[in-house]
Design an enzyme around this catalytic site. Structure first.
Site, mmCIF file in Angstrom:
data_model
loop_
_atom_site.group_PDB
_atom_site.id
_atom_site.type_symbol
_atom_site.label_atom_id
_atom_site.label_comp_id
_atom_site.label_asym_id
_atom_site.label_seq_id
_atom_site.Cartn_x
_atom_site.Cartn_y
_atom_site.Cartn_z
ATOM 1 N N TYR B 101 0.853 -1.211 0.007
ATOM 2 C CA TYR B 101 0.152 0.107 -0.113
ATOM 3 C C TYR B 101 0.908 1.195 0.039
ATOM 4 O O TYR B 101 1.697 1.277 0.603
ATOM 5 C CB TYR B 101 -0.908 -0.053 1.337
ATOM 6 N N GLU B 189 -3.384 7.292 -4.020
ATOM 7 C CA GLU B 189 -3.392 6.083 -3.455
ATOM 8 C C GLU B 189 -3.136 4.886 -4.326
ATOM 9 O O GLU B 189 -3.686 4.885 -5.340
ATOM 10 C CB GLU B 189 -4.622 5.910 -2.481
#
Lengths: 288, 384
Positions: B101, B189
């Site tokens: 992530y 993101e």
């Protein structure tokens, strides 16, 4: 005593010649705020409601003694105005402007911090110490001098609660709108720290809303070291997740920022959390 | 403003972040053609702006171009959480070794941007933060200096990246920061950032949210904004166009007020007395009669609304102007539903007079008014 502003506060209005700037300069003067100068680039030499206008903050400060400013400059130019105020050596800057980009807010608040300048806002109704100084756009007549400090993320909801308090006989030491944006200068904890040192303030009313974790952080601080009674109202118990409720900062993101979480944290810290705005004065009667 | 995955990936590509080979399609035929060009198994991903797409069946895999077309015909035109899917992204299926992530967002309390990396990608990052807080690595970006190369390298080293991939991963993080700076992003993101079996780092998904308040300095998004509507219904779009803060809910009591906090509290009071708000609508500070008229028009175009509760606390807003707006709206759009008005503050007397002459009662307590609105709504619901 009070916090942030008093009868010694001398004010510059940045963006004084605009509709909002000019209108609220008049109301601040009527309230008794010492507005000593205004700034609008390119309009130096004019007057607004008898207040002299300058092209730059520096120039205004060379002619007048001032320690605070209030900003009505449109969002695209607001960061520039705040940096100008900091650069000129002001101690307190109240940013009324709404819709300032978050990147600009982060930068101007960082510069303020490095220079020990207090920023109120952005997106705030301002700060008022009744009978002494109104540095903001709130209706002055609903406030009365007294012993309650108010800290709020909202405008009209603050007026709702303040006028309730006034009618119930509870005056205010200072009422501070910290702003409805996600990134703001003075936050709940900063303001609580000011109120704890203010002898005039006997109790604090905290008006919060959904979004972020400022209320939870304030609750931790209150539990740890705040010594005066606190009553609170949190708006947005019925707000759905993922939707911005008017204020840029009022949004439940994923599972974070719900009213339940804030209410729970505040209750755990011994704060009197009420369900209806009018109950604030009822609770204060029991406490004080 | 939220960007679709394919739009965010176009920006990633421009900044040199590796993305899977693929293209956007809005018909099964196109989908088939793209799969043929890719020449290997593909992923077909519904383009929607709501979260939880994977769980809702919005991501599927196909071994052959024919299967890809078949899947696309099922996905296109179907709905995820009430939103119709009009486009799918067709991409090469990646051989996954592990999932990371990478993201940058705003930390409100710190008043800074924060870069976040984790070795647990591909799942909800909030869940990771709750269950494995030690596997979330953060760095606060200096607001004045920005995000340095060594800071990014420090971060990615902490999640175990080595050698060439350490350099590439740090570079991706620094590029995400450049995207934040260049486009005024609130959130950028990559979840997951995939490490493939042949040791490449590829952004398998992309999220990018632009700060609405900064759109004035980003004319490049003007065209993107046309696609934005998909997130909102007709009334929400009209309100956005008029600059009114409006959020639709599923109740039957229409709500108008001035000031976000006051309107939120108004919804809360209505719920507390057992009613169901149909919406949130803030006319803002210093609204004129026309604004109130427009607000009423938007609310009353919602067929679920059985009663309207107007809560005005006049500070810089004038009660007489609000009253005028209400009367004008009533005459022009022939309001059929009962109105409950609470009005105090600036020019209250004049406002009350205008409304009372038109036969509209004005209350002065917000709690009383909320109770009244709920009673009326319940009575009407009972009659139906």
């Amino acid at each position: 005593m009070a916090i942030l502003v008093n009868n010694k506060t001398r004010v510059i209005v940045q963006g004084i010649t605009g509709t909002q700037g000019s209108f609220h300069t008049k109301l601040m003067l009527e309230y008794g705020t010492k507005v000593v100068a205004g700034v609008t680039p390119g309009k130096g030499g004019q007057e607004t409601h008898g207040v002299p206008v300058y092209d730059t903050v520096k120039e205004a400060l060379s002619e007048h003694d001032a320690n605070a400013s209030i900003i009505f400059v449109p969002a695209p130019f607001a960061k520039d105005a705040v940096l100008e105020g900091i650069n000129a050596g002001l101690e307190l800057i109240v940013v009324i402007t709404e819709h300032i980009p978050i990147k600009d807010a982060i930068q101007m608040i960082e510069v303020a911090k490095r220079n020990n300048v207090n920023i109120v806002g952005p997106n705030t109704p301002g700060v008022i110490t009744p009978n002494e100084c109104k540095l903001g756009i709130m209706p002055g007549h609903i406030f009365k001098r007294g012993e309650i400090g108010i800290i709020s993320r909202s405008g009209t909801l603050t007026y709702e609660i303040a006028s309730n308090l006034t009618r119930a006989g509870f005056g205010q030491s200072t009422c501070l709108g910290i702003g409805g944006d996600p990134v703001i200068g003075i936050n709940f904890i900063d303001a609580l720290q000011m109120f704890v040192n203010d002898d005039e303030t006997k109790a604090v009313v905290l008006i919060g809303e959904i979004g972020g974790d400022a209320e939870e952080k304030a609750a931790e601080y209150i539990k740890r070291e705040f010594t005066k009674p606190v009553a609170a109202f949190i708006a947005g118990r019925t707000a759905p997740p993922g939707k911005r409720m008017g204020h840029a900062g009022a949004i439940i993101s994923g599972r974070a920022g719900t009213a339940e979480s804030k209410i729970k944290a505040l209750k755990r810290a011994g704060v009197y959390v009420v369900e209806k705005p009018k109950e604030i004065s009822e609770r204060l009667k029991e406490i004080l | 403003m939220k960007l679709y995955e394919y739009q965010a990936k176009e920006i990633f590509k421009k900044f040199g972040i590796s993305i899977p080979r693929g293209q956007i399609a809005d018909t099964p035929e196109e989908c088939k053609k793209i799969a043929e060009e890719i020449g290997k198994p593909v992923a077909i991903k519904a383009q929607v702006l709501v979260g939880g797409r994977g769980k809702a069946g919005g991501i599927k895999f196909a071994e052959t171009p024919e299967e890809a077309a078949e899947i696309a015909s099922q996905i296109l035109g179907s709905q995820i959480k009430g939103i119709k899917i009009e486009k799918v992204l067709v991409e090469e299926k990646l051989e996954i070794e592990n999932e990371l992530y990478f993201g940058i967002t705003v930390d409100r309390s710190a008043r800074k941007y924060v870069a976040i990396v984790s070795s647990r990608g591909g799942v909800d990052i909030e869940e990771v933060a709750e269950k494995y807080p030690e596997e979330i690595i953060k760095h606060y970006v200096d607001p004045l200096l920005g995000f340095q190369g060594f800071e990014a390298r420090d971060l990615v080293k902490k999640i175990g990246l080595k050698g060439r991939n350490l350099i590439i991963a740090a570079d991706i993080l620094n590029k995400l920061w450049k995207i934040v700076e260049k486009y005024d992003a609130e959130l950028v993101e990559i979840n997951p950032l995939i490490k493939t079996k042949d040791d490449k780092l590829i952004a398998a998904d992309a999220r990018l949210i632009i700060d609405d308040n900064a759109l004035f300095r980003h004319p490049e998004f003007e065209k993107t904004m046309e696609t934005e509507g998909k997130e909102f219904n007709e009334r929400e779009l009209k309100a956005r166009k008029e600059g009114l803060a409006y959020v639709e809910l599923d109740g039957n009591i229409g709500i108008i007020g001035n000031g976000a906090g006051l309107v939120m509290a108004t919804l809360d009071m209505v719920s507390l007395y057992g009613g169901k708000p149909a919406n949130f609508l803030d006319v803002g500070g210093g609204a004129d009669p026309k604004r109130m008229e427009t607000a009423l028009e938007i609310i009353l175009s919602n067929p679920r609304v059985k009663v309207v509760f107007i809560n005005i606390l006049g500070g810089i807003t004038r009660c007489d102007w609000m009253a005028k707006g209400i009367i004008e709206a009533r005459e022009r759009i022939k309001i059929q539903v009962p109105l409950v008005v609470r009005m105090v503050g600036t020019m209250e007397e004049a406002g009350r007079k205008i409304l009372q002459e038109a036969g509209i009662d004005v209350l002065d307590s917000m709690e009383e008014a909320a109770k009244r609105a709920v009673e009326i709504a319940n009575r009407i619901a009972g009659d139906e």
